[in-house]
Design a protein around this motif. Structure first.
Motif, mmCIF file in Angstrom:
data_model
loop_
_atom_site.group_PDB
_atom_site.id
_atom_site.type_symbol
_atom_site.label_atom_id
_atom_site.label_comp_id
_atom_site.label_asym_id
_atom_site.label_seq_id
_atom_site.Cartn_x
_atom_site.Cartn_y
_atom_site.Cartn_z
ATOM 1 N N ALA A 136 0.846 -1.194 0.000
ATOM 2 C CA ALA A 136 0.000 0.000 0.000
ATOM 3 C C ALA A 136 0.884 1.247 0.000
ATOM 4 C CB ALA A 136 -0.888 -0.001 1.238
ATOM 5 N N ARG A 137 0.239 2.372 -0.259
ATOM 6 C CA ARG A 137 0.951 3.650 -0.200
ATOM 7 C C ARG A 137 0.394 4.412 1.011
ATOM 8 N NH1 ARG A 137 0.779 6.415 -5.744
ATOM 9 N NH2 ARG A 137 2.312 4.823 -6.221
ATOM 10 N N ILE A 138 1.277 4.767 1.930
ATOM 11 C CA ILE A 138 0.810 5.352 3.199
ATOM 12 C C ILE A 138 1.530 6.671 3.478
ATOM 13 C CG2 ILE A 138 0.554 4.948 5.690
ATOM 14 C CD1 ILE A 138 0.735 1.949 5.137
ATOM 15 N N VAL A 139 0.762 7.699 3.875
ATOM 16 C CA VAL A 139 1.362 8.943 4.369
ATOM 17 C C VAL A 139 1.213 8.929 5.887
ATOM 18 C CG1 VAL A 139 1.196 11.467 4.421
ATOM 19 C CG2 VAL A 139 0.934 10.236 2.250
ATOM 20 N N MET A 140 2.333 9.132 6.595
ATOM 21 C CA MET A 140 2.320 9.116 8.063
ATOM 22 C C MET A 140 2.692 10.510 8.565
ATOM 23 S SD MET A 140 4.672 5.655 8.395
ATOM 24 C CE MET A 140 4.299 5.210 10.093
ATOM 25 N N LYS A 141 1.831 11.113 9.405
ATOM 26 C CA LYS A 141 2.144 12.447 9.936
ATOM 27 C C LYS A 141 2.373 12.362 11.446
ATOM 28 C CE LYS A 141 0.803 16.396 12.084
ATOM 29 N NZ LYS A 141 0.017 16.697 13.284
ATOM 30 N N PHE A 142 3.427 13.000 11.921
ATOM 31 C CA PHE A 142 3.740 12.978 13.354
ATOM 32 C C PHE A 142 3.706 14.396 13.909
ATOM 33 C CE2 PHE A 142 5.441 9.175 11.494
ATOM 34 C CZ PHE A 142 5.048 8.188 12.396
ATOM 35 N N GLY A 143 2.891 14.613 14.936
ATOM 36 C CA GLY A 143 2.709 15.940 15.524
ATOM 37 C C GLY A 143 3.824 16.306 16.499
ATOM 38 N N GLY A 144 3.706 17.497 17.067
ATOM 39 C CA GLY A 144 4.767 18.081 17.889
ATOM 40 C C GLY A 144 5.205 17.236 19.079
ATOM 41 N N THR A 145 4.256 16.647 19.818
ATOM 42 C CA THR A 145 4.675 15.856 20.983
ATOM 43 C C THR A 145 5.341 14.556 20.526
ATOM 44 O OG1 THR A 145 2.370 15.191 21.067
ATOM 45 C CG2 THR A 145 3.113 16.672 22.796
ATOM 46 N N SER A 146 5.008 14.098 19.331
ATOM 47 C CA SER A 146 5.589 12.847 18.831
ATOM 48 C C SER A 146 7.050 13.025 18.427
ATOM 49 C CB SER A 146 4.795 12.337 17.622
ATOM 50 O OG SER A 146 3.428 12.248 17.931
ATOM 51 N N VAL A 147 7.457 14.275 18.143
ATOM 52 C CA VAL A 147 8.849 14.525 17.734
ATOM 53 C C VAL A 147 9.515 15.501 18.712
ATOM 54 C CG1 VAL A 147 8.467 14.062 15.271
ATOM 55 C CG2 VAL A 147 8.094 16.382 16.135
ATOM 56 N N ALA A 148 9.037 15.465 19.991
ATOM 57 C CA ALA A 148 9.453 16.480 20.959
ATOM 58 C C ALA A 148 10.927 16.415 21.339
ATOM 59 C CB ALA A 148 8.591 16.369 22.219
ATOM 60 N N ASP A 149 11.561 15.252 21.212
ATOM 61 C CA ASP A 149 12.996 15.161 21.512
ATOM 62 C C ASP A 149 13.596 14.021 20.684
ATOM 63 O OD1 ASP A 149 12.536 12.699 22.854
ATOM 64 O OD2 ASP A 149 11.999 13.779 24.674
ATOM 65 N N LEU A 150 14.906 13.820 20.843
ATOM 66 C CA LEU A 150 15.586 12.846 19.981
ATOM 67 C C LEU A 150 15.082 11.421 20.210
ATOM 68 C CD1 LEU A 150 19.241 14.239 19.983
ATOM 69 C CD2 LEU A 150 17.435 14.569 18.286
ATOM 70 N N ASN A 151 14.770 11.074 21.470
ATOM 71 C CA ASN A 151 14.271 9.716 21.723
ATOM 72 C C ASN A 151 12.933 9.500 21.030
ATOM 73 O OD1 ASN A 151 16.397 8.782 23.228
ATOM 74 N ND2 ASN A 151 15.591 9.673 25.136
ATOM 75 N N ARG A 152 12.093 10.529 21.072
ATOM 76 C CA ARG A 152 10.781 10.380 20.415
ATOM 77 C C ARG A 152 10.946 10.327 18.894
ATOM 78 N NH1 ARG A 152 6.629 13.823 24.113
ATOM 79 N NH2 ARG A 152 6.952 12.596 25.992
ATOM 80 N N ILE A 153 11.891 11.070 18.364
ATOM 81 C CA ILE A 153 12.126 11.007 16.919
ATOM 82 C C ILE A 153 12.609 9.608 16.533
ATOM 83 C CG2 ILE A 153 13.615 11.890 15.045
ATOM 84 C CD1 ILE A 153 13.319 14.671 16.320
ATOM 85 N N HIS A 154 13.422 9.030 17.411
ATOM 86 C CA HIS A 154 13.883 7.649 17.171
ATOM 87 C C HIS A 154 12.678 6.704 17.164
ATOM 88 C CE1 HIS A 154 16.503 4.144 17.408
ATOM 89 N NE2 HIS A 154 15.671 3.679 18.333
ATOM 90 N N ASN A 155 11.772 6.934 18.105
ATOM 91 C CA ASN A 155 10.573 6.094 18.190
ATOM 92 C C ASN A 155 9.694 6.250 16.943
ATOM 93 O OD1 ASN A 155 8.889 4.339 19.858
ATOM 94 N ND2 ASN A 155 7.438 6.064 19.819
ATOM 95 N N VAL A 156 9.594 7.484 16.451
ATOM 96 C CA VAL A 156 8.839 7.743 15.213
ATOM 97 C C VAL A 156 9.482 6.967 14.064
ATOM 98 C CG1 VAL A 156 8.491 9.540 13.466
ATOM 99 C CG2 VAL A 156 7.806 9.962 15.832
ATOM 100 N N ALA A 157 10.801 6.969 14.023
ATOM 101 C CA ALA A 157 11.504 6.251 12.949
ATOM 102 C C ALA A 157 11.156 4.762 12.998
ATOM 103 C CB ALA A 157 13.014 6.472 13.083
ATOM 104 N N ARG A 158 10.944 4.234 14.210
ATOM 105 C CA ARG A 158 10.572 2.809 14.318
ATOM 106 C C ARG A 158 9.171 2.565 13.736
ATOM 107 N NH1 ARG A 158 10.604 1.082 20.075
ATOM 108 N NH2 ARG A 158 10.127 -0.942 19.161
ATOM 109 N N HIS A 159 8.267 3.537 13.941
ATOM 110 C CA HIS A 159 6.929 3.394 13.322
ATOM 111 C C HIS A 159 7.066 3.372 11.794
ATOM 112 C CE1 HIS A 159 4.012 3.714 16.632
ATOM 113 N NE2 HIS A 159 4.824 4.579 17.197
ATOM 114 N N VAL A 160 7.918 4.257 11.280
ATOM 115 C CA VAL A 160 8.079 4.333 9.825
ATOM 116 C C VAL A 160 8.718 3.036 9.312
ATOM 117 C CG1 VAL A 160 9.207 5.588 7.940
ATOM 118 C CG2 VAL A 160 8.264 6.859 9.902
#
Ligand code: ADP
Ligand code: ASP
Ligand code: MG
Length: 424
Positions: A2-26
């Motif tokens: 499938a083709r998926i667009v994933m959007k992450f809001g401010g609290t989801s990318v609030a610091d480096l650990n959360r950005i790492h976690n977002v990368a795991r979702h991607v």
């Protein structure tokens, strides 16, 4: 696939650990073989800080009007998303994913000229589709595009949701997932009412009302775009373990689906309660009751870009005079009062009164179209709690009630339980 667009809001990318976690979702979606594009917001609090810098620039001696050029406002406030898009691309690359960051001007996401509240006019999807086909993940800075003046333009607060849905429409995505700090759309803001329930589905029209009436979980414009372009949009949480069972479910991911009303089998009469703080009420007393008086009031306010919301008009006993009461955002009261006093002669009122710090609480549900007495239950429930109603407006699928600010939370909870929304 499938083709998926994933959007992450401010609290989801609030610091480096959360950005790492977002990368795991991607990574989860990429590993499943899907084509993925990502949209990010700025780190939470960042955009407020940037706006504050622009607004608090020391003023020229003798002037007290805040001055800033809207193009430079955009140049400053769009920078938060530039940072997070680059950081997420780095996090993805470190996991072995072919990722590249994109600013709004690079794609480009073309907007109109309304700096600070621009609308997306066009996104050329072909290049993103080609790159996705080659296995590249585009990490797009949300909230920004390129105006006709060739300058950065931002889309209004909360605008990354709109970037995501617009990109999903442009690349004909199968799904647009809006990841945030709650695991879906609730019957009301779960921060105010812990008994709020998560909705499995909500109709576009209802979500549009919820968003317009204050539920900031999605920007209004993103819901409009999803409705027009039939983008299958889910609201879901980035805080869950990216690899928990069911997270990668293609058709039924955990969260709330925003969809056509006929996809909802069991439609309740009332779906949700929304609230908007910082409303202000202005009353013009003893106006001449003649044709053209409304035009004389609301024309100049519109020209000054003041958003007038609820309007109530009372006729005096002998029918010769009228009172006009309406609401505007609290931040616009002084501007509105100035417009009214500049036009006093033309309008012909006696006195003007104003009150800020009010709250608009709204009851929303498509089921209201076919049920009587929904508004009466709201009035009864608020009266039982001693909450005074200052103004009311209704439409086919919503009732909005203006009350004093300090009663906001009590009113939300009262209405939420009056319609049985706390019971599953
Ligand atoms: P993001 O930074 O991810 O864009 P927002 O803060 O813009 O997140 O939106 C998410 C917030 O919206 C939630 O934390 C919640 O407090 C608020 N909210 C308001 N009304 C609702 C609702 N009906 N359902 C879910 N969240 C809501
Ligand atoms: N960062 C922007 C804002 O705070 C856009 C967004 O988060 O959607 O408004
Ligand atoms: Mg948001």
């Amino acid at each position: 696939m499938a083709r998926i667009v994933m959007k992450f809001g401010g609290t989801s990318v609030a610091d480096l650990n959360r950005i790492h976690n977002v990368a795991r979702h991607v990574k989860r979606e990429v590993d499943a073989g899907h084509e993925v594009a990502v949209v990010v917001s700025a780190m939470s609090g960042k955009t407020n800080e940037l706006v504050g810098w622009v607004e608090n620039m020391p003023k020229v001696a003798g002037s007290n009007a805040p001055f800033y050029d809207a193009r430079e406002y955009d140049a400053v406030v769009a920078s938060g998303e530039q940072v997070t898009s680059g950081l997420l691309a780095i996090a993805l690359q470190s996991m072995g994913i072919n990722a590249r960051s994109w600013q709004g001007w690079q794609l480009p996401i073309k907007t109109d000229n309304a700096h600070g509240a621009a609308r997306i006019l066009d996104i050329e999807g072909a290049d993103i589709i080609r790159r996705m086909g080659e296995g590249q993940v585009a990490v797009v800075a949300g909230f920004q595009g390129l105006g006709p003046d060739n300058r950065l333009a931002t889309l209004g607060r909360g605008g990354s949701d709109t970037s995501a849905v617009a990109i999903a429409a442009a690349v004909k995505a199968d799904r647009c997932d809006i990841y945030t700090d709650v695991d879906g759309v609730y019957t009301t803001d779960p921060r105010i009412e812990p008994k709020a329930r998560r909705l499995k589905k909500i109709a576009f029209e209802e979500m549009l009302e919820m968003a317009s009436l204050g539920a900031k979980v999605l920007q209004v414009r993103s819901v409009e775009l999803a409705m027009v372009h039939k983008v299958r949009t889910f609201v879901r949480s980035s805080f869950e373990d990216p690899d928990a069972p069911g997270m990668g479910d293609l058709l039924n991911p955990p969260g709330t689906l925003i969809c056509d009303e006929d996809e909802i089998v069991e439609q309740e009469v009332v779906t949700g309660i929304a609230y908007a703080k910082d409303e202000a009420q202005i009353s013009l007393r003893r106006l001449a009751d003649r044709p053209g008086v409304s035009a004389a009031i609301f024309g100049p306010l519109a020209e000054a870009h003041i958003n007038v919301d609820m309007i109530v008009q009372n006729i005096s006993e002998d029918g010769s005079k009228t009172d006009m009461t309406f609401t505007v955002p609290s931040g616009d009261v002084n501007k509105a009062l100035k417009v009214l006093s500049d036009n006093k002669e033309k309008i012909g009122y006696d006195v003007v009164q104003s009150e800020a710090g009010l709250v608009k609480v709204s009851v929303i549900g498509i089921g209201m179209r076919s049920h009587a007495g929904v508004a009466a239950s709201a009035f009864r429930a608020l009266a039982d709690k001693g909450i005074n109603i200052k103004a009311i407006t209704t439409s086919e699928i919503k009732i909005s009630i203006l009350i004093d600010g300090p009663y906001a939370e009590l009113a939300v909870r009262t209405l939420h339980s009056a319609y049985g929304l706390d019971k599953s």
